[in-house]
Design a protein around this motif. Structure first.
Motif, PDB file in Angstrom:
ATOM      1  N   GLN A   1       0.836  -1.202   0.000  1.00 52.02           N
ATOM      2  CA  GLN A   1       0.000   0.000   0.000  1.00 52.02           C
ATOM      3  C   GLN A   1       0.872   1.254   0.000  1.00 52.02           C
ATOM      4  N   ASN A   2       1.926   1.263   0.828  1.00 47.59           N
ATOM      5  CA  ASN A   2       2.836   2.415   0.857  1.00 47.59           C
ATOM      6  C   ASN A   2       3.514   2.611  -0.491  1.00 47.59           C
ATOM      7  N   LYS A   3       3.913   1.497  -1.098  1.00 49.81           N
ATOM      8  CA  LYS A   3       4.559   1.564  -2.405  1.00 49.81           C
ATOM      9  C   LYS A   3       3.576   2.101  -3.452  1.00 49.81           C
ATOM     10  N   GLN A   4       2.336   1.655  -3.398  1.00 48.19           N
ATOM     11  CA  GLN A   4       1.310   2.121  -4.334  1.00 48.19           C
ATOM     12  C   GLN A   4       1.011   3.606  -4.111  1.00 48.19           C
ATOM     13  N   ASP A   5       0.925   4.023  -2.832  1.00 41.92           N
ATOM     14  CA  ASP A   5       0.692   5.434  -2.525  1.00 41.92           C
ATOM     15  C   ASP A   5       1.815   6.303  -3.077  1.00 41.92           C
ATOM     16  N   LEU A   6       3.060   5.852  -2.912  1.00 40.45           N
ATOM     17  CA  LEU A   6       4.203   6.591  -3.432  1.00 40.45           C
ATOM     18  C   LEU A   6       4.136   6.682  -4.952  1.00 40.45           C
ATOM     19  N   HIS A   7       3.792   5.557  -5.584  1.00 43.00           N
ATOM     20  CA  HIS A   7       3.666   5.530  -7.044  1.00 43.00           C
ATOM     21  C   HIS A   7       2.587   6.518  -7.505  1.00 43.00           C
ATOM     22  N   ASN A   8       1.430   6.527  -6.809  1.00 51.55           N
ATOM     23  CA  ASN A   8       0.344   7.441  -7.161  1.00 51.55           C
ATOM     24  C   ASN A   8       0.760   8.905  -6.989  1.00 51.55           C
ATOM     25  N   MET A   9       1.511   9.195  -5.893  1.00 50.59           N
ATOM     26  CA  MET A   9       1.976  10.575  -5.685  1.00 50.59           C
ATOM     27  C   MET A   9       2.917  10.996  -6.805  1.00 50.59           C
ATOM     28  N   MET A  10       3.821  10.111  -7.202  1.00 53.45           N
ATOM     29  CA  MET A  10       4.766  10.437  -8.274  1.00 53.45           C
ATOM     30  C   MET A  10       4.015  10.644  -9.586  1.00 53.45           C
ATOM     31  N   ARG A  11       2.988   9.825  -9.830  1.00 52.75           N
ATOM     32  CA  ARG A  11       2.192   9.950 -11.043  1.00 52.75           C
ATOM     33  C   ARG A  11       1.476  11.300 -11.061  1.00 52.75           C
ATOM     34  N   CYS A  12       0.916  11.696  -9.903  1.00 55.74           N
ATOM     35  CA  CYS A  12       0.241  12.999  -9.808  1.00 55.74           C
ATOM     36  C   CYS A  12       1.226  14.123 -10.072  1.00 55.74           C
ATOM     37  N   ASP A  13       2.446  14.005  -9.524  1.00 54.26           N
ATOM     38  CA  ASP A  13       3.474  15.019  -9.767  1.00 54.26           C
ATOM     39  C   ASP A  13       3.771  15.122 -11.255  1.00 54.26           C
ATOM     40  N   ASN A  14       3.910  13.978 -11.910  1.00 52.96           N
ATOM     41  CA  ASN A  14       4.201  13.990 -13.346  1.00 52.96           C
ATOM     42  C   ASN A  14       3.071  14.612 -14.143  1.00 52.96           C
ATOM     43  N   VAL A  15       1.804  14.297 -13.793  1.00 50.81           N
ATOM     44  CA  VAL A  15       0.653  14.887 -14.484  1.00 50.81           C
ATOM     45  C   VAL A  15       0.652  16.397 -14.273  1.00 50.81           C
ATOM     46  N   PHE A  16       0.927  16.819 -13.043  1.00 49.42           N
ATOM     47  CA  PHE A  16       0.971  18.254 -12.741  1.00 49.42           C
ATOM     48  C   PHE A  16       2.061  18.940 -13.559  1.00 49.42           C
ATOM     49  N   LYS A  17       3.247  18.321 -13.601  1.00 43.53           N
ATOM     50  CA  LYS A  17       4.359  18.898 -14.370  1.00 43.53           C
ATOM     51  C   LYS A  17       3.985  19.016 -15.848  1.00 43.53           C
ATOM     52  N   GLU A  18       3.372  17.955 -16.377  1.00 49.97           N
ATOM     53  CA  GLU A  18       2.982  17.987 -17.788  1.00 49.97           C
ATOM     54  C   GLU A  18       1.982  19.101 -18.049  1.00 49.97           C
ATOM     55  N   ARG A  19       1.001  19.270 -17.168  1.00 49.75           N
ATOM     56  CA  ARG A  19       0.014  20.335 -17.334  1.00 49.75           C
ATOM     57  C   ARG A  19       0.672  21.705 -17.261  1.00 49.75           C
ATOM     58  N   CYS A  20       1.605  21.861 -16.330  1.00 52.73           N
ATOM     59  CA  CYS A  20       2.316  23.151 -16.211  1.00 52.73           C
ATOM     60  C   CYS A  20       3.124  23.436 -17.475  1.00 52.73           C
ATOM     61  N   LEU A  21       3.830  22.412 -17.965  1.00 47.94           N
ATOM     62  CA  LEU A  21       4.629  22.608 -19.175  1.00 47.94           C
ATOM     63  C   LEU A  21       3.745  22.962 -20.364  1.00 47.94           C
ATOM     64  N   LEU A  22       2.609  22.299 -20.479  1.00 49.22           N
ATOM     65  CA  LEU A  22       1.680  22.622 -21.565  1.00 49.22           C
ATOM     66  C   LEU A  22       1.178  24.058 -21.458  1.00 49.22           C
ATOM     67  N   ALA A  23       0.834  24.480 -20.270  1.00 46.93           N
ATOM     68  CA  ALA A  23       0.348  25.845 -20.065  1.00 46.93           C
ATOM     69  C   ALA A  23       1.438  26.868 -20.389  1.00 46.93           C
ATOM     70  N   ILE A  24       2.674  26.559 -19.992  1.00 48.81           N
ATOM     71  CA  ILE A  24       3.787  27.473 -20.277  1.00 48.81           C
ATOM     72  C   ILE A  24       4.034  27.543 -21.776  1.00 48.81           C
ATOM     73  N   LYS A  25       4.078  26.390 -22.412  1.00 56.02           N
ATOM     74  CA  LYS A  25       4.296  26.371 -23.865  1.00 56.02           C
ATOM     75  C   LYS A  25       3.191  27.124 -24.586  1.00 56.02           C
ATOM     76  N   LYS A  26       1.954  26.943 -24.136  1.00 51.21           N
ATOM     77  CA  LYS A  26       0.826  27.625 -24.757  1.00 51.21           C
ATOM     78  C   LYS A  26       0.952  29.134 -24.590  1.00 51.21           C
ATOM     79  N   SER A  27       1.329  29.567 -23.378  1.00 49.21           N
ATOM     80  CA  SER A  27       1.443  31.014 -23.153  1.00 49.21           C
ATOM     81  C   SER A  27       2.615  31.606 -23.923  1.00 49.21           C
ATOM     82  N   LEU A  28       3.660  30.816 -24.146  1.00 48.14           N
ATOM     83  CA  LEU A  28       4.799  31.316 -24.924  1.00 48.14           C
ATOM     84  C   LEU A  28       4.497  31.348 -26.420  1.00 48.14           C
TER      85      LEU A  28
END
Length: 118
Positions: A85-112
């Motif tokens: 469960q701890n390993k899965q929670d860590l995996h889910n947190m990392m996945r959320c971080d990656n999704v957040f990063k991707e969304r931020c990068l898309l927003a930055i690229k769009k604004s540029l």
């Protein structure tokens, strides 16, 4: 400094203090240091001190004192289910971080890519 003078005989010998002498407190030492600085004699004093050490072939090396301590911590014993469960929670947190990063990068690229006055 007060502690070192009280704790170490070598400090007392260096300062020519007898065991019956009063040890200067930190405020007294600080006041003396500040007076030496104000009177602009501290550099000359340390120069003469270092010269006396050199004359006796005592060479001072500057360095860094590192103070470490080890602290025992309780070992965590997980059951296999808790570990998974701890390993899965860590995996889910990392996945959320990656999704957040991707969304931020898309927003930055769009604004540029949009023209500021367009």
């Amino acid at each position: 400094m007060e502690y070192q003078i009280t704790d170490r005989l070598s400090f007392k010998r260096f300062l020519d203090l007898k065991s019956s002498d009063r040890i200067p407190d930190s405020k007294t030492i600080w006041t003396l240091r500040e007076t030496l600085i104000q009177e602009e004699v501290i550099e000359a004093l340390f120069y003469r001190f270092n010269q006396a050490l050199d004359d006796q072939s005592i060479f001072v090396k500057t360095g860094l004192i590192v103070d470490t301590s080890f602290v025992e911590v309780p070992k965590q014993h997980y059951s296999r289910g808790e570990y998974r469960q701890n390993k899965q929670d860590l995996h889910n947190m990392m996945r959320c971080d990656n999704v957040f990063k991707e969304r931020c990068l898309l927003a930055i690229k769009k604004s540029l890519s949009t023209e500021p006055y367009g």
